[in-house]
Design a protein around this motif. Structure first.
Motif, mmCIF file in Angstrom:
data_model
loop_
_atom_site.group_PDB
_atom_site.id
_atom_site.type_symbol
_atom_site.label_atom_id
_atom_site.label_comp_id
_atom_site.label_asym_id
_atom_site.label_seq_id
_atom_site.Cartn_x
_atom_site.Cartn_y
_atom_site.Cartn_z
ATOM 1 N N MET A 98 0.825 -1.191 0.000
ATOM 2 C CA MET A 98 0.000 0.000 0.000
ATOM 3 C C MET A 98 0.860 1.243 0.000
ATOM 4 N N PRO A 99 1.911 1.273 -0.789
ATOM 5 C CA PRO A 99 2.768 2.428 -0.786
ATOM 6 C C PRO A 99 1.992 3.683 -1.117
ATOM 7 N N GLU A 100 2.375 4.761 -0.491
ATOM 8 C CA GLU A 100 1.587 5.982 -0.595
ATOM 9 C C GLU A 100 1.520 6.515 -2.013
ATOM 10 N N ASN A 101 2.594 6.417 -2.737
ATOM 11 C CA ASN A 101 2.609 6.981 -4.090
ATOM 12 C C ASN A 101 2.687 5.896 -5.151
ATOM 13 N N SER A 102 2.016 4.784 -4.892
ATOM 14 C CA SER A 102 2.074 3.674 -5.826
ATOM 15 C C SER A 102 1.551 4.082 -7.188
ATOM 16 N N PRO A 103 2.279 3.732 -8.250
ATOM 17 C CA PRO A 103 1.795 4.082 -9.577
ATOM 18 C C PRO A 103 0.627 3.210 -9.988
ATOM 19 N N ALA A 104 -0.348 3.806 -10.618
ATOM 20 C CA ALA A 104 -1.439 3.028 -11.201
ATOM 21 C C ALA A 104 -1.090 2.744 -12.647
ATOM 22 N N PRO A 105 -1.833 1.858 -13.301
ATOM 23 C CA PRO A 105 -1.593 1.650 -14.725
ATOM 24 C C PRO A 105 -1.756 2.964 -15.492
ATOM 25 N N SER A 106 -1.009 3.094 -16.545
ATOM 26 C CA SER A 106 -1.000 4.340 -17.289
ATOM 27 C C SER A 106 -2.341 4.608 -17.966
ATOM 28 N N ALA A 107 -2.780 5.834 -17.899
ATOM 29 C CA ALA A 107 -4.008 6.246 -18.585
ATOM 30 C C ALA A 107 -3.802 7.653 -19.109
ATOM 31 N N PRO A 108 -4.538 8.054 -20.122
ATOM 32 C CA PRO A 108 -4.349 9.391 -20.674
ATOM 33 C C PRO A 108 -4.722 10.479 -19.676
ATOM 34 N N ASN A 109 -4.061 11.588 -19.777
ATOM 35 C CA ASN A 109 -4.334 12.705 -18.890
ATOM 36 C C ASN A 109 -5.570 13.466 -19.395
ATOM 37 N N ALA A 110 -6.537 13.645 -18.471
ATOM 38 C CA ALA A 110 -7.762 14.322 -18.880
ATOM 39 C C ALA A 110 -8.044 15.523 -18.001
ATOM 40 N N GLU A 111 -6.984 16.149 -17.498
ATOM 41 C CA GLU A 111 -7.167 17.306 -16.627
ATOM 42 C C GLU A 111 -7.949 18.410 -17.331
ATOM 43 N N ASP A 112 -7.694 18.605 -18.616
ATOM 44 C CA ASP A 112 -8.324 19.706 -19.321
ATOM 45 C C ASP A 112 -9.667 19.339 -19.934
ATOM 46 N N ASP A 113 -9.934 18.060 -20.108
ATOM 47 C CA ASP A 113 -11.178 17.608 -20.727
ATOM 48 C C ASP A 113 -11.970 16.770 -19.739
ATOM 49 N N PRO A 114 -13.254 17.045 -19.575
ATOM 50 C CA PRO A 114 -14.066 16.244 -18.660
ATOM 51 C C PRO A 114 -14.029 14.777 -19.070
ATOM 52 N N LEU A 115 -13.943 13.921 -18.090
ATOM 53 C CA LEU A 115 -13.925 12.479 -18.335
ATOM 54 C C LEU A 115 -15.359 11.993 -18.443
ATOM 55 N N THR A 116 -15.708 11.398 -19.559
ATOM 56 C CA THR A 116 -17.056 10.878 -19.728
ATOM 57 C C THR A 116 -17.122 9.440 -19.211
ATOM 58 N N GLU A 117 -18.341 8.969 -19.016
ATOM 59 C CA GLU A 117 -18.517 7.599 -18.555
ATOM 60 C C GLU A 117 -17.983 6.613 -19.590
ATOM 61 N N ALA A 118 -18.239 6.859 -20.847
ATOM 62 C CA ALA A 118 -17.760 5.963 -21.895
ATOM 63 C C ALA A 118 -16.230 5.956 -21.948
ATOM 64 N N ALA A 119 -15.620 7.138 -21.789
ATOM 65 C CA ALA A 119 -14.162 7.201 -21.814
ATOM 66 C C ALA A 119 -13.564 6.464 -20.617
ATOM 67 N N ALA A 120 -14.209 6.586 -19.461
ATOM 68 C CA ALA A 120 -13.721 5.891 -18.275
ATOM 69 C C ALA A 120 -13.783 4.380 -18.470
ATOM 70 N N GLU A 121 -14.876 3.912 -19.040
ATOM 71 C CA GLU A 121 -15.000 2.477 -19.302
ATOM 72 C C GLU A 121 -13.913 2.018 -20.273
ATOM 73 N N ASP A 122 -13.635 2.818 -21.286
ATOM 74 C CA ASP A 122 -12.603 2.458 -22.256
ATOM 75 C C ASP A 122 -11.224 2.391 -21.600
ATOM 76 N N ILE A 123 -10.943 3.323 -20.702
ATOM 77 C CA ILE A 123 -9.641 3.338 -20.029
ATOM 78 C C ILE A 123 -9.456 2.066 -19.211
ATOM 79 N N VAL A 124 -10.444 1.756 -18.387
ATOM 80 C CA VAL A 124 -10.322 0.573 -17.530
ATOM 81 C C VAL A 124 -10.263 -0.689 -18.380
ATOM 82 N N HIS A 125 -11.094 -0.748 -19.397
ATOM 83 C CA HIS A 125 -11.124 -1.908 -20.288
ATOM 84 C C HIS A 125 -9.761 -2.116 -20.953
ATOM 85 N N GLY A 126 -9.107 -1.037 -21.278
ATOM 86 C CA GLY A 126 -7.856 -1.134 -22.020
ATOM 87 C C GLY A 126 -6.642 -1.472 -21.188
ATOM 88 N N ILE A 127 -6.688 -1.223 -19.887
ATOM 89 C CA ILE A 127 -5.480 -1.408 -19.078
ATOM 90 C C ILE A 127 -5.547 -2.586 -18.129
#
Length: 472
Positions: free
Chosen positions: A1-30
């Motif tokens: 449970m390391p504090e800064n454990s890396p998660a699987p890589s996903a695209p950065n969406a800070e500037d664009d709202p994350l949609t439900e479909a995009a979230a499903e695609d990210i999890v599905h892909g990684i």
């Protein structure tokens, strides 16, 4: 449970709202990175005890000094500290069993030497028998995690502060069906997982605790930390689709805040709810892909798909090299096609006991945690799996000492319907020589049981990538 454990890589969406479909695609892909099984990894957690008075909690300043000494070492493994002061070594992904074991053993020797100079020892035990342990690490992450788990009961604190495990990581497998296909390996992991709980149970429940008589009280703790977070997805679901639904429908543990300020701990807000309602939720804003990555690191099922498969159900093992046996066994049963097929046939007979409920709360997993190998069906399956592993390890290049260690464990425990918790409990209850004598014996707990596990390696084969996520 390391504090800064890396998660699987996903695209950065800070500037664009994350949609439900995009979230499903990210999890599905990684979640499942498919291909020939090639890499192997292991993560070993240890309790840190005083060598002379192991029954006493260590003061924070002494634990901090020990951690600093260990961090100063030139290690190949990643060293992290758990909230209660437990030490964890996570191997680099290795392309052979030999490389995986040798790297960890070398690092453990160095860490033990640094701790010995401070009068401390590492102990492999699934649950710390000392009570009223304090949380050593303080950070917004752990403050939020503890607040979240406190809503359910004391199990979350027990998990964070006093549990330890052996986690084995194997590649997801081929996209195509077959013994080494990712669908078969996912199914095998959840049925075999109950057998691994029973075989390597090493956290006997105290008579005055919430899991009296259990061989693997650590599994009871995991089962109780949260209504959904530590559950597996339904086994009948297609693996990727099932994991996507599970991940998005699990509650958000915390919403990170900028800087060092406290993190928000929403109640009853799933990630899917957050995607749909955004700023109208307690989070006060829309989630990003980075939030989704972080959310995935707060999910703690018994088998976690992180591109590879992370098997999280095995208790920390006794002795200096007791951890070697589960690593070798899992590798053989997953990465040798013949052993994988034999193991799958053996554990498929347990499917009725698994039922429709999710691990670890179904009848099969509860029986494994309560009874260990005293259960005849689990004992039979374990015996078949150990025989298959014994035949596979030479094919995978395992050294003679590794083969002997697996064989010695099978003789001492599997063939007798016993598990390491039986030894740990007997030592704890012996009472001979008073508390000091019993505790001193406990420090060397089961060293003789697994002495032969110490080491060798031959040329081994392969295994997956160790992407380390928060542990619990």
């Amino acid at each position: 449970m390391p504090e800064n454990s890396p998660a699987p890589s996903a695209p950065n969406a800070e500037d664009d709202p994350l949609t439900e479909a995009a979230a499903e695609d990210i999890v599905h892909g990684i979640c499942f990175k498919t291909g020939p099984p090639r890499l192997l990894g292991a993560e070993l957690e240890w309790l840190v005890l005083d060598a002379e008075r192991p029954w006493l909690p260590l003061p924070p300043e002494r634990l901090n000094a020990a951690h600093a000494a260990a961090r100063a070492l030139p290690l190949n493994s990643r060293l992290t500290v758990e909230p209660g002061g437990q030490l964890e070594l996570s191997s680099a992904p290795a392309d052979s069993l030999t490389a995986c074991l040798d790297g960890l053993r070398s690092d453990l020797t160095a860490v033990r030497g640094a701790l010995d100079a401070q009068g401390l020892v590492l102990r492999g035990l699934g649950q710390d028998p000392r009570t009223q342990l304090e949380r050593l690490l303080s950070s917004p992450r752990y403050d939020a995690m503890e607040a979240h788990f406190d809503r359910t009961g004391p199990a979350g604190r027990a998990m964070m502060r006093s549990s330890a495990s052996v986690q084995v990581c194997v590649d997801a497998g081929h996209e195509e069906p077959g013994p080494l296909g990712y669908g078969r390996r996912w199914h095998l992991a959840h049925l075999l997982g109950a057998v691994l709980v029973a075989v390597f149970a090493n956290s006997p429940g105290r008579r005055d605790g919430p899991y009296p008589g259990w061989r693997c009280a650590r599994q009871g703790i995991w089962s109780d930390i949260d209504p959904r977070r530590a559950l597996a997805p339904p086994l009948a679901a297609e693996p990727r689709a099932g994991w996507v639904r599970h991940a998005l429908d699990t509650e958000v543990m915390c919403v990170r805040a900028p800087g060092d300020g406290p993190w928000t701990v929403p109640s009853g807000l799933s990630f899917r709810d957050w995607l749909r309602a955004g700023p109208r939720t307690a989070a006060g804003r829309r989630p990003t892909a980075e939030d989704l990555e972080y959310h995935l690191t707060t999910l703690f099922p018994p088998v976690r798909p992180r591109g590879h498969l992370e098997l999280r159900m095995i208790d920390a093992q006794p002795g200096e090299d007791g951890w070697l046996v589960p690593v070798a066994l899992v590798h053989a049963l997953f990465d040798d096609p013949g052993a994988a097929e034999t193991a799958y046939r053996a554990v498929k007979a347990l499917a009725d006991a698994y039922g429709s409920q999710c691990a670890p709360r179904n009848r099969l997993w509860r029986t494994a945690a309560r009874s260990g190998l005293a259960d005849p069906e689990l004992r039979t399956a374990a015996a078949v799996c150990f025989r298959a592993a014994a035949e596979a390890l030479p094919r995978l290049g395992a050294g003679r000492e590794v083969q002997d260690a697996v064989g010695a464990f099978a003789e001492r425990y599997v063939r007798r319907g016993r598990c390491p918790a039986d030894d740990a409990e007997a030592e704890a209850e012996s009472g001979a020589g008073g508390r000091a004598g019993a505790a001193a014996r406990a420090v060397k707990a089961h060293a003789t049981a697994t002495a032969t596990a110490g080491a060798g390696t031959g040329e081994h084969r392969r295994r997956p990538t160790v992407a380390k996520g928060p542990r619990p």
